[in-house]
Design an enzyme around this catalytic site. Structure first.
Site, PDB file in Angstrom:
ATOM      1  N   VAL A   1      -2.771   5.932  -2.496  1.00 51.00           N
ATOM      2  CA  VAL A   1      -3.948   4.963  -4.138  1.00 51.00           C
ATOM      3  C   VAL A   1      -4.989   4.076  -3.029  1.00 51.00           C
ATOM      4  CG1 VAL A   1      -4.689   4.217  -5.742  1.00 51.00           C
ATOM      5  CG2 VAL A   1      -2.329   5.842  -5.727  1.00 51.00           C
TER       6      VAL A   1
ATOM      7  N   ALA B   1      -4.434  -1.381  -0.635  1.00 48.66           N
ATOM      8  CA  ALA B   1      -4.065   0.400  -0.667  1.00 48.66           C
ATOM      9  C   ALA B   1      -1.863   0.021  -1.396  1.00 48.66           C
ATOM     10  CB  ALA B   1      -4.108   0.949   0.352  1.00 48.66           C
ATOM     11  N   LYS B   2      -1.115   1.277  -1.436  1.00 45.06           N
ATOM     12  CA  LYS B   2      -0.518   1.682  -1.627  1.00 45.06           C
ATOM     13  C   LYS B   2      -0.020   3.284  -1.268  1.00 45.06           C
ATOM     14  CE  LYS B   2       3.122  -0.372  -1.751  1.00 45.06           C
ATOM     15  NZ  LYS B   2       3.675  -2.135  -1.455  1.00 45.06           N
ATOM     16  N   GLY B   3       0.511   3.260  -0.458  1.00 47.30           N
ATOM     17  CA  GLY B   3       1.395   5.074  -0.358  1.00 47.30           C
ATOM     18  C   GLY B   3       3.073   4.927  -1.453  1.00 47.30           C
TER      19      GLY B   3
ATOM     20  N   ASP C   1       7.500  -0.429   3.850  1.00 42.13           N
ATOM     21  CA  ASP C   1       7.719  -1.030   1.716  1.00 42.13           C
ATOM     22  C   ASP C   1       9.044  -0.599   2.212  1.00 42.13           C
ATOM     23  OD1 ASP C   1       6.122  -1.997   0.404  1.00 42.13           O
ATOM     24  OD2 ASP C   1       7.118  -0.929  -1.279  1.00 42.13           O
TER      25      ASP C   1
END
Ligand code: NAD
Length: 427
Positions: free
Chosen positions: A71, A116-118, A157
């Site tokens: 995202v 963003a993040k995945g 992360d």
């Protein structure tokens, strides 16, 4: 392979809760800023979302299809930046919320990034090293349409680590036909990682804490810290605090904590933990529970483990004058109000733990330039960024008579809103 502790992630139903919480925080700051409705619409929802479903071959030949997300919340200030999480309960809503938080964190630190993040819905502890490598390389390929040094730069992360970043970097490099170091950060140093990246979050927090202590007129040698969590961040904060002359009076991990009002021997505690797996039972210290640690007699409390630990139930019993949030979301909204009324300075997560993404930014810059800095240079730049950010937040908090969390959100949202306005609406 060492995976990041997964104990502090959200359960499935908490993904939607987290999204509504961060949207509510956004709405409140947007109200205070009188943000125009057109900007609210743009900033409240993610700009881009990619969901991928992809097969991975297990060691025994079985094929399993995994789901993953990337995202990108907002691209107005630059390429997007944010970690990739491997966890069995991660959801798209949680990923959206975390991407939005990254936008504010980057803007607050003044980094030229959006957030963003995945995530991949997987329990990495159930997979072999080879299976994790194949999953990672296939996921990297699936999201390769979205990531890149000028577009979106992942980092480790929960559940991922430098080795996984190395595989992503290698996969993208194989596709391109040349090495692309700046496609991820948090890489091992031997392939372009930055000096000081591992310690960056804890060290950045200590820089902020030093400035905040001076702001309150606290004398550094008299400061007593209690730290909940003794992983990457908690242990670095403990070491850095002692190096500055502060006393660490309490330290804990998931199995409990230890306390010495005269100051713990931090190196002895960390050695004991490395040997036995826990801080519990170290010599010259009393044992205490994680709940007791939060309420112990101290000047600074650093929650560096779980979210939601400081609540309306315990906030009025907390003795610390400063709470520096290393963990994401350790303080509930109700607790925030109680602490503000009592004059406790809460340095919010998006400021206090921004050291990690800041040194990730330095790693990206070094990768693009193929010119690497010494650890001393990294730390000096980190100190500059963190101290500036805190001073700006303190100024807004004083001007608007709000707590530091609200001030931090206001500052960050204003910066992103300004970037959107200056660039204009395409076409
Ligand atoms: P870590 O996995 O290295 O360490 C977590 C620590 O918390 C461990 O000592 C673990 O034993 C302890 N813990 C787990 N459950 C606990 C419980 N019930 N009570 C008390 N302690 C418990 O993680 P980390 O990298 O040190 O991150 C700590 C926090 O900081 C997390 O909330 C993380 O999201 C946040 N954070 C980390 C970074 C980073 O760069 N590492 C950046 C930003 C935010």
């Amino acid at each position: 392979m060492v995976m990041t502790d997964v104990a502090h992630t959200a359960a499935p139903s908490e993904g939607a809760d987290l999204l509504s919480t961060v949207q509510q925080q956004f709405d409140e700051a947007a109200d205070l800023l009188d943000l125009p409705a057109r900007l609210r619409g743009i900033l409240r929802a993610p700009q881009r979302e990619l969901t991928v479903n992809f097969p991975v071959k297990h060691d025994n030949g079985r094929i399993e299809v995994f789901q993953g997300f990337r995202v990108q919340h907002n691209l107005a200030r630059g390429p997007t930046k944010g970690g990739i999480r491997y966890h069995p309960a991660v959801t798209l809503d949680e990923t959206r919320a975390l991407a939005m938080l990254m936008t504010w964190k980057c803007a607050l630190a003044g980094l030229p990034y959006g957030g963003a993040k995945g995530a991949v819905v997987v329990d990495p502890k159930q997979l072999s090293l080879g299976e994790i490598e194949r999953l990672t390389r296939r996921f990297a390929t699936e999201i390769s349409v979205a990531i890149g040094p000028e577009r979106d730069i992942p980092a480790p992360d929960i559940g991922t680590n430098p080795q996984i970043m190395a595989w992503i970097m290698d996969t993208i490099s194989m596709h391109q036909g040349h090495t692309v170091p700046a496609v991820v950060t948090g890489k091992p140093i031997n392939i372009g990682g930055s000096e000081g990246r591992l310690e960056a979050t804890g060290r950045g927090l200590t820089y902020v804490l030093t400035t905040a202590s001076q702001h309150l007129g606290l004398k550094i040698p008299e400061i007593r810290l209690a730290i909940q969590g003794c992983g990457n961040v908690g242990s670095t904060v403990a070491r850095e605090a002692v190096a500055l002359g502060m006393k660490v009076v309490a330290l804990s991990d998931s199995r409990g904590g230890v306390y010495n009002p005269h100051g713990l021997d931090v190196e002895a505690v960390l050695t004991h933990k490395a040997r036995t797996g826990s801080v519990a039972g170290v010599a010259n210290a009393d044992s205490l529970s994680n709940e007791e640690l939060l309420e112990i007699e101290c000047d600074v409390l650093v929650p560096a483990a779980l979210s939601g630990v400081i609540t309306a139930q315990n906030a009025s019993r907390i003795k610390a004058q400063i709470i520096a949030e290393a963990a994401n979301g350790p303080t509930t909204k109700a607790a925030d109000a109680i602490l503000y009324d009592r004059g406790c300075l809460v340095i919010p997560d998006i400021l206090a733990n921004a050291g990690g993404v800041t040194v990730s930014y330095f790693e990206w810059v070094q990768g693009l330039q193929e010119f690497f800095w010494s650890e001393r240079e990294v730390n000096a730049q980190l100190r500059r960024v963190m101290t500036n950010a805190l001073q700006q937040v303190l100024r807004v908090a004083a001007e608007r008579q709000v707590d530091l969390r609200t001030a931090a959100y206001m500052l960050a949202i204003q910066r992103v809103g300004d970037a959107v306005t200056t660039r204009g609406i395409y076409p």
